[in-house]
Design a protein around this motif. Structure first.
Motif, PDB file in Angstrom:
ATOM      1  N   SER A 109       0.842  -1.199   0.000  1.00  0.00           N
ATOM      2  CA  SER A 109       0.000   0.000   0.000  1.00  0.00           C
ATOM      3  C   SER A 109       0.875   1.246   0.000  1.00  0.00           C
ATOM      4  CB  SER A 109      -0.912   0.017   1.232  1.00  0.00           C
ATOM      5  OG  SER A 109      -1.561   1.273   1.353  1.00  0.00           O
ATOM      6  N   PHE A 110       0.474   2.229  -0.785  1.00  0.00           N
ATOM      7  CA  PHE A 110       1.223   3.490  -0.820  1.00  0.00           C
ATOM      8  C   PHE A 110       0.502   4.571  -0.024  1.00  0.00           C
ATOM      9  CE2 PHE A 110       2.859   0.971  -4.212  1.00  0.00           C
ATOM     10  CZ  PHE A 110       4.223   1.200  -4.128  1.00  0.00           C
ATOM     11  N   ASP A 111      -0.493   4.154   0.747  1.00  0.00           N
ATOM     12  CA  ASP A 111      -1.200   5.055   1.663  1.00  0.00           C
ATOM     13  C   ASP A 111      -0.610   4.877   3.059  1.00  0.00           C
ATOM     14  OD1 ASP A 111      -2.943   6.814   2.801  1.00  0.00           O
ATOM     15  OD2 ASP A 111      -4.600   5.369   2.937  1.00  0.00           O
ATOM     16  N   GLN A 112       0.621   5.289   3.228  1.00  0.00           N
ATOM     17  CA  GLN A 112       1.338   5.155   4.484  1.00  0.00           C
ATOM     18  C   GLN A 112       2.506   6.142   4.461  1.00  0.00           C
ATOM     19  OE1 GLN A 112       4.195   1.824   4.890  1.00  0.00           O
ATOM     20  NE2 GLN A 112       3.405   1.041   2.923  1.00  0.00           N
ATOM     21  N   PRO A 113       3.096   6.444   5.615  1.00  0.00           N
ATOM     22  CA  PRO A 113       4.280   7.297   5.620  1.00  0.00           C
ATOM     23  C   PRO A 113       5.485   6.576   5.004  1.00  0.00           C
ATOM     24  CG  PRO A 113       3.206   7.322   7.764  1.00  0.00           C
ATOM     25  CD  PRO A 113       2.589   6.197   6.979  1.00  0.00           C
ATOM     26  N   PHE A 114       6.294   7.349   4.271  1.00  0.00           N
ATOM     27  CA  PHE A 114       7.549   6.861   3.724  1.00  0.00           C
ATOM     28  C   PHE A 114       8.673   7.781   4.190  1.00  0.00           C
ATOM     29  CE2 PHE A 114       4.424   5.121   0.825  1.00  0.00           C
ATOM     30  CZ  PHE A 114       4.879   3.838   0.601  1.00  0.00           C
ATOM     31  N   TYR A 115       9.813   7.178   4.495  1.00  0.00           N
ATOM     32  CA  TYR A 115      10.989   7.915   4.936  1.00  0.00           C
ATOM     33  C   TYR A 115      12.136   7.504   4.023  1.00  0.00           C
ATOM     34  CZ  TYR A 115       7.981   7.917   9.087  1.00  0.00           C
ATOM     35  OH  TYR A 115       6.912   8.020   9.948  1.00  0.00           O
ATOM     36  N   VAL A 116      12.759   8.470   3.357  1.00  0.00           N
ATOM     37  CA  VAL A 116      13.761   8.152   2.337  1.00  0.00           C
ATOM     38  C   VAL A 116      15.043   8.929   2.612  1.00  0.00           C
ATOM     39  CG1 VAL A 116      14.243   8.011  -0.132  1.00  0.00           C
ATOM     40  CG2 VAL A 116      11.859   7.910   0.680  1.00  0.00           C
ATOM     41  N   CYS A 117      16.171   8.224   2.629  1.00  0.00           N
ATOM     42  CA  CYS A 117      17.459   8.889   2.820  1.00  0.00           C
ATOM     43  C   CYS A 117      18.550   8.088   2.127  1.00  0.00           C
ATOM     44  CB  CYS A 117      17.775   9.043   4.304  1.00  0.00           C
ATOM     45  SG  CYS A 117      19.153  10.174   4.640  1.00  0.00           S
ATOM     46  N   GLY A 118      19.459   8.786   1.473  1.00  0.00           N
ATOM     47  CA  GLY A 118      20.548   8.135   0.749  1.00  0.00           C
ATOM     48  C   GLY A 118      21.215   9.141  -0.167  1.00  0.00           C
ATOM     49  N   PRO A 119      21.933   8.668  -1.190  1.00  0.00           N
ATOM     50  CA  PRO A 119      22.516   9.580  -2.174  1.00  0.00           C
ATOM     51  C   PRO A 119      21.437  10.457  -2.806  1.00  0.00           C
ATOM     52  CG  PRO A 119      23.396   7.365  -2.434  1.00  0.00           C
ATOM     53  CD  PRO A 119      22.268   7.260  -1.449  1.00  0.00           C
ATOM     54  N   ASP A 120      21.794  11.693  -3.126  1.00  0.00           N
ATOM     55  CA  ASP A 120      20.811  12.671  -3.606  1.00  0.00           C
ATOM     56  C   ASP A 120      19.968  12.154  -4.771  1.00  0.00           C
ATOM     57  OD1 ASP A 120      21.712  14.401  -1.694  1.00  0.00           O
ATOM     58  OD2 ASP A 120      22.908  15.631  -3.061  1.00  0.00           O
ATOM     59  N   GLN A 121      20.612  11.552  -5.772  1.00  0.00           N
ATOM     60  CA  GLN A 121      19.870  11.102  -6.946  1.00  0.00           C
ATOM     61  C   GLN A 121      18.924   9.969  -6.596  1.00  0.00           C
ATOM     62  OE1 GLN A 121      20.083  12.721 -10.084  1.00  0.00           O
ATOM     63  NE2 GLN A 121      18.134  11.622 -10.166  1.00  0.00           N
ATOM     64  N   MET A 122      19.365   9.070  -5.733  1.00  0.00           N
ATOM     65  CA  MET A 122      18.488   7.979  -5.302  1.00  0.00           C
ATOM     66  C   MET A 122      17.262   8.535  -4.587  1.00  0.00           C
ATOM     67  SD  MET A 122      19.060   5.068  -2.390  1.00  0.00           S
ATOM     68  CE  MET A 122      17.629   4.143  -1.795  1.00  0.00           C
ATOM     69  N   VAL A 123      17.472   9.476  -3.683  1.00  0.00           N
ATOM     70  CA  VAL A 123      16.358  10.056  -2.932  1.00  0.00           C
ATOM     71  C   VAL A 123      15.356  10.708  -3.878  1.00  0.00           C
ATOM     72  CG1 VAL A 123      15.713  11.862  -1.285  1.00  0.00           C
ATOM     73  CG2 VAL A 123      17.677  10.385  -0.810  1.00  0.00           C
ATOM     74  N   GLU A 124      15.843  11.472  -4.832  1.00  0.00           N
ATOM     75  CA  GLU A 124      14.941  12.132  -5.776  1.00  0.00           C
ATOM     76  C   GLU A 124      14.186  11.122  -6.623  1.00  0.00           C
ATOM     77  OE1 GLU A 124      12.831  15.092  -7.640  1.00  0.00           O
ATOM     78  OE2 GLU A 124      14.071  15.175  -5.830  1.00  0.00           O
ATOM     79  N   ASP A 125      14.896  10.100  -7.109  1.00  0.00           N
ATOM     80  CA  ASP A 125      14.255   9.086  -7.952  1.00  0.00           C
ATOM     81  C   ASP A 125      13.190   8.308  -7.174  1.00  0.00           C
ATOM     82  OD1 ASP A 125      15.899   9.868 -10.018  1.00  0.00           O
ATOM     83  OD2 ASP A 125      17.269   8.158  -9.848  1.00  0.00           O
ATOM     84  N   VAL A 126      13.524   7.923  -5.945  1.00  0.00           N
ATOM     85  CA  VAL A 126      12.575   7.162  -5.127  1.00  0.00           C
ATOM     86  C   VAL A 126      11.373   8.030  -4.771  1.00  0.00           C
ATOM     87  CG1 VAL A 126      12.228   6.069  -2.878  1.00  0.00           C
ATOM     88  CG2 VAL A 126      14.256   5.518  -4.234  1.00  0.00           C
TER      89      VAL A 126
END
Length: 231
Positions: free
Chosen positions: A196-213
Motif C-alpha cells: 500500500s502506498f497510503d502510508q508514511p515513507f521515509y527516504v534517505c541516501g545519495p541525492d539522486q536515489m532520494v529524488e528518484d525514489v
C-alpha cells in the motif's frame, strides 16, 4: 511530536571522543561526550568539525545514532579515505581527541508506521528512530528497505535483523547474496515490494536515489505529505 528550539544549540560544543570502533570495513562508530542539556529528536543531525588548524570551519552534517537517554552521543560515520576531506580526517582520530558540535537540525522525524527506504550511509537517520521505537516497544509494522553495493557494506546488519526480522529487506546492486535481492530500488521494485502506498515513507541516501525514489513513490500513489526526505 516533540520539538526543540534550534536557538538553544547556537553555541559550539567542544567534546572529547570516548571511543572509536569499526562498524563495517569503511564505517566507524564515534562515541563522544554529551554536553549538559543537549537534546535532539531521533533522526536529526548536527554539523561536526575538527578543532585543528585548517579544519575548524569545515563543518559536515552527521546524524545522531544514540538516544537522548544515553549518557553520551554517538555518530555512525562512513569514512572516505580517498577524498582527502573531513571524513578522512575523522578516520585518523582516536579516543581522547576532540570534536566541535554545532546546531541540531534535520527534517527526518518519525510520523507513524510506514516504510523506511535507505541507500548506504543514508540509513543513519533511521538508526536512532528504530532504536527509540524498540525501546518504546512500538516497532509495529515498520519496514526497512536497505540498498547497498555489497553485503559487507550493510551497516548494523545484525542489529536491524534482531529488531525487524523479515521487515528488514536488503537489496544489493553489485553482488548476489543468499536471502537478499540483487536489484536497484526503483519504481518496479517499489511496486513489487510495497502493498500500500497510503502510508508514511521515509527516504534517505545519495541525492539522486532520494529524488528518484521520491518521484517513483508519488507516481505510485504516495501523497506529497506522506514522503519525508532530508531537505
Amino acid at each position: 511530536m516533540l520539538t526543540y528550539p534550534k536557538s538553544q544549540f547556537m553555541e559550539e560544543h567542544l567534546v572529547r571522543i570516548l571511543s572509536v570502533a569499526p562498524v563495517t570495513h569503511n564505517v566507524r562508530c564515534f562515541k563522544v561526550e554529551k554536553p549538559e542539556g543537549y537534546r535532539f529528536i531521533p533522526g536529526q543531525a548536527t554539523e561536526v568539525s575538527i578543532p585543528k588548524s585548517g579544519w575548524r570551519e569545515e563543518r559536515r552534517p552527521f546524524t545522531f545514532t544514540s538516544l537522548n537517554e544515553w549518557d553520551h552521543l554517538e555518530f555512525t560515520i562512513k569514512i572516505y579515505d580517498d577524498h582527502g576531506g573531513v571524513t578522512q580526517q575523522l578516520g585518523k582520530l582516536e579516543s581522547g581527541d576532540e570534536l566541535l558540535l554545532h546546531d541540531v537540525w534535520g527534517a527526518i522525524q518519525y510520523k507513524g508506521e510506514g516504510t523506511f527506504i535507505a541507500g548506504g550511509a543514508g540509513v543513519t537517520p533511521f538508526i536512532a528512530i528504530f532504536r527509540q521505537l524498540q525501546r518504546d516497544e512500538k516497532l509495529g509494522n515498520n519496514r526497512l528497505l536497505f540498498s547497498n553495493r555489497t553485503a559487507s557494506d550493510i551497516i548494523l546488519r545484525d542489529e536491524f535483523e534482531r529488531m525487524l526480522g523479515p521487515a528488514f529487506v536488503n537489496t544489493l546492486t553489485s553482488e548476489k547474496a543468499d536471502g537478499m535481492d540483487n536489484r536497484r530500488i526503483d519504481e518496479t521494485y517499489l511496486r513489487e515490494n510495497i502493498a500500500s502506498f497510503d502510508q508514511p515513507f521515509y527516504v534517505c541516501g545519495p541525492d539522486q536515489m532520494v529524488e528518484d525514489v521520491k518521484q517513483a513513490l508519488h507516481r505510485l500513489g504516495a501523497g506529497a505529505d506522506m514522503v519525508t526526505v532530508e531537505l
